[in-house]
Design a protein around this motif. Structure first.
Motif, mmCIF file in Angstrom:
data_model
loop_
_atom_site.group_PDB
_atom_site.id
_atom_site.type_symbol
_atom_site.label_atom_id
_atom_site.label_comp_id
_atom_site.label_asym_id
_atom_site.label_seq_id
_atom_site.Cartn_x
_atom_site.Cartn_y
_atom_site.Cartn_z
ATOM 1 N N GLU A 276 0.993 -1.358 -0.098
ATOM 2 C CA GLU A 276 -0.103 0.202 0.107
ATOM 3 C C GLU A 276 0.477 1.305 0.228
ATOM 4 N N GLY A 277 1.417 0.598 0.918
ATOM 5 C CA GLY A 277 2.636 2.469 0.544
ATOM 6 C C GLY A 277 3.736 2.485 -0.555
ATOM 7 N N GLN A 278 3.935 1.768 -1.101
ATOM 8 C CA GLN A 278 4.202 1.565 -2.927
ATOM 9 C C GLN A 278 3.067 2.403 -3.959
ATOM 10 N N ARG A 279 2.076 1.885 -3.324
ATOM 11 C CA ARG A 279 1.205 2.534 -4.276
ATOM 12 C C ARG A 279 0.953 3.597 -3.875
ATOM 13 N N LEU A 280 1.533 3.994 -2.288
ATOM 14 C CA LEU A 280 0.807 5.513 -2.269
ATOM 15 C C LEU A 280 1.915 6.609 -2.987
ATOM 16 N N LEU A 281 2.923 5.943 -2.667
ATOM 17 C CA LEU A 281 4.240 6.941 -3.418
ATOM 18 C C LEU A 281 3.899 6.851 -4.895
ATOM 19 N N GLY A 282 3.064 5.842 -5.205
ATOM 20 C CA GLY A 282 3.365 5.783 -6.931
ATOM 21 C C GLY A 282 2.492 6.950 -7.603
ATOM 22 N N GLU A 283 1.365 7.196 -7.203
ATOM 23 C CA GLU A 283 0.166 8.208 -7.281
ATOM 24 C C GLU A 283 0.850 9.598 -7.168
ATOM 25 N N LEU A 284 1.910 10.134 -5.889
ATOM 26 C CA LEU A 284 2.640 11.041 -5.391
ATOM 27 C C LEU A 284 3.650 11.370 -6.000
ATOM 28 N N ALA A 285 4.461 10.606 -6.945
ATOM 29 C CA ALA A 285 5.116 10.765 -7.957
ATOM 30 C C ALA A 285 5.271 11.386 -9.526
ATOM 31 N N VAL A 286 6.038 12.113 -9.886
ATOM 32 C CA VAL A 286 5.623 12.651 -11.401
ATOM 33 C C VAL A 286 6.776 11.812 -12.127
ATOM 34 N N ALA A 287 6.544 11.902 -13.139
ATOM 35 C CA ALA A 287 7.348 10.777 -14.292
ATOM 36 C C ALA A 287 8.857 12.332 -14.306
#
Length: 240
Positions: free
Chosen positions: A115-126
């Motif tokens: 879940e932490g990885q998923r939340l970080l993925g939503e915040l990350a900007v390519a």
């Protein structure tokens, strides 16, 4: 500030104060105007003042620079208020009899690693590597444009003397700003030794740093001011 940030901030200020005090003391020892007892005190006051100023925002430092006369008078007045009288120079503080207890906000909800990885993925900007790292070049470009041989570059990379960023899955590129006169700026190896991640190391080197007066560490390294940069890097990374 969180407790750990406060401790780091105070430790950083203490280091600044000690360095400035030592340098001021060395200068004043050669001045016959200062007796031995006044040298240490004057140096300590200078160090404390430098530590208080070093982390101030640029706008505040500019305002202080415009009002140096007033600042000097206030410092002189503060020093002169201290005396041998019991209450001389003491500042009255209103200390409450009871302190309201507070448990803080706590850590919040604990989530699974997935879940932490998923939340970080939503915040990350390519972002493209060049967007945050600045101009970079591969081994071929460095040899063609700067005369840096591949064998030399490989030796620097294995010795940790140069920042190499992975682009794609296998290719390494090198931020061009780290080179001066055809070789990495002195001090890069010492910073890289403190940071296990090359990307973090280059981000730190290439961003304005409040400990260094808002200047970029890489710019100071290229001015042969490695000692200042290493001191700052140790404060940031040595405890990690």
């Amino acid at each position: 500030m969180a407790g750990s940030e406060v401790r780091l901030h105070r430790a950083r200020q203490a280091r600044v104060a000690d360095r400035v005090a030592a340098k001021v003391a060395d200068v004043l020892k050669a001045d016959a105007t200062f007796e031995s007892g006044s040298v240490a005190l004057s140096a300590s006051i200078a160090g404390a003042a430098a530590a208080a100023i070093v982390d101030l925002p640029v706008s505040v430092r500019r305002e202080l620079s415009k009002r140096q006369g007033e600042l000097a008078r206030r410092i002189r007045g503060l020093v002169e208020t201290f005396s041998d009288a019991p209450a001389g120079g003491k500042i009255a503080l209103e200390i409450p009899k009871a302190v309201e207890p507070s448990g803080g906000e706590g850590l919040g909800k604990i989530v699974t690693a997935e879940e932490g990885q998923r939340l970080l993925g939503e915040l990350a900007v390519a972002r493209k590597l060049e967007d945050w790292a600045g101009p970079v070049a591969g081994a071929s470009e460095l040899q063609r444009d700067f005369g840096i041989a591949r064998s030399t570059l490989n030796r620097w990379q294995h010795a940790g003397e140069v920042i190499a960023l992975l682009k794609g899955t296998r290719k390494h590129v090198y931020p061009i700003e780290q080179f001066i006169d055809g070789r990495p700026a002195r001090g890069i190896a010492m910073v890289a030794a403190l940071v296990s991640n090359q990307r973090v190391a280059w981000l730190w080197l290439s961003q304005p740093n409040p400990m260094l007066g808002g200047r970029r560490p890489i710019d100071l390294l290229k001015q042969d001011r490695a000692d200042e940069v290493i001191d700052a890097a140790q404060t940031y990374f040595a405890a990690q």
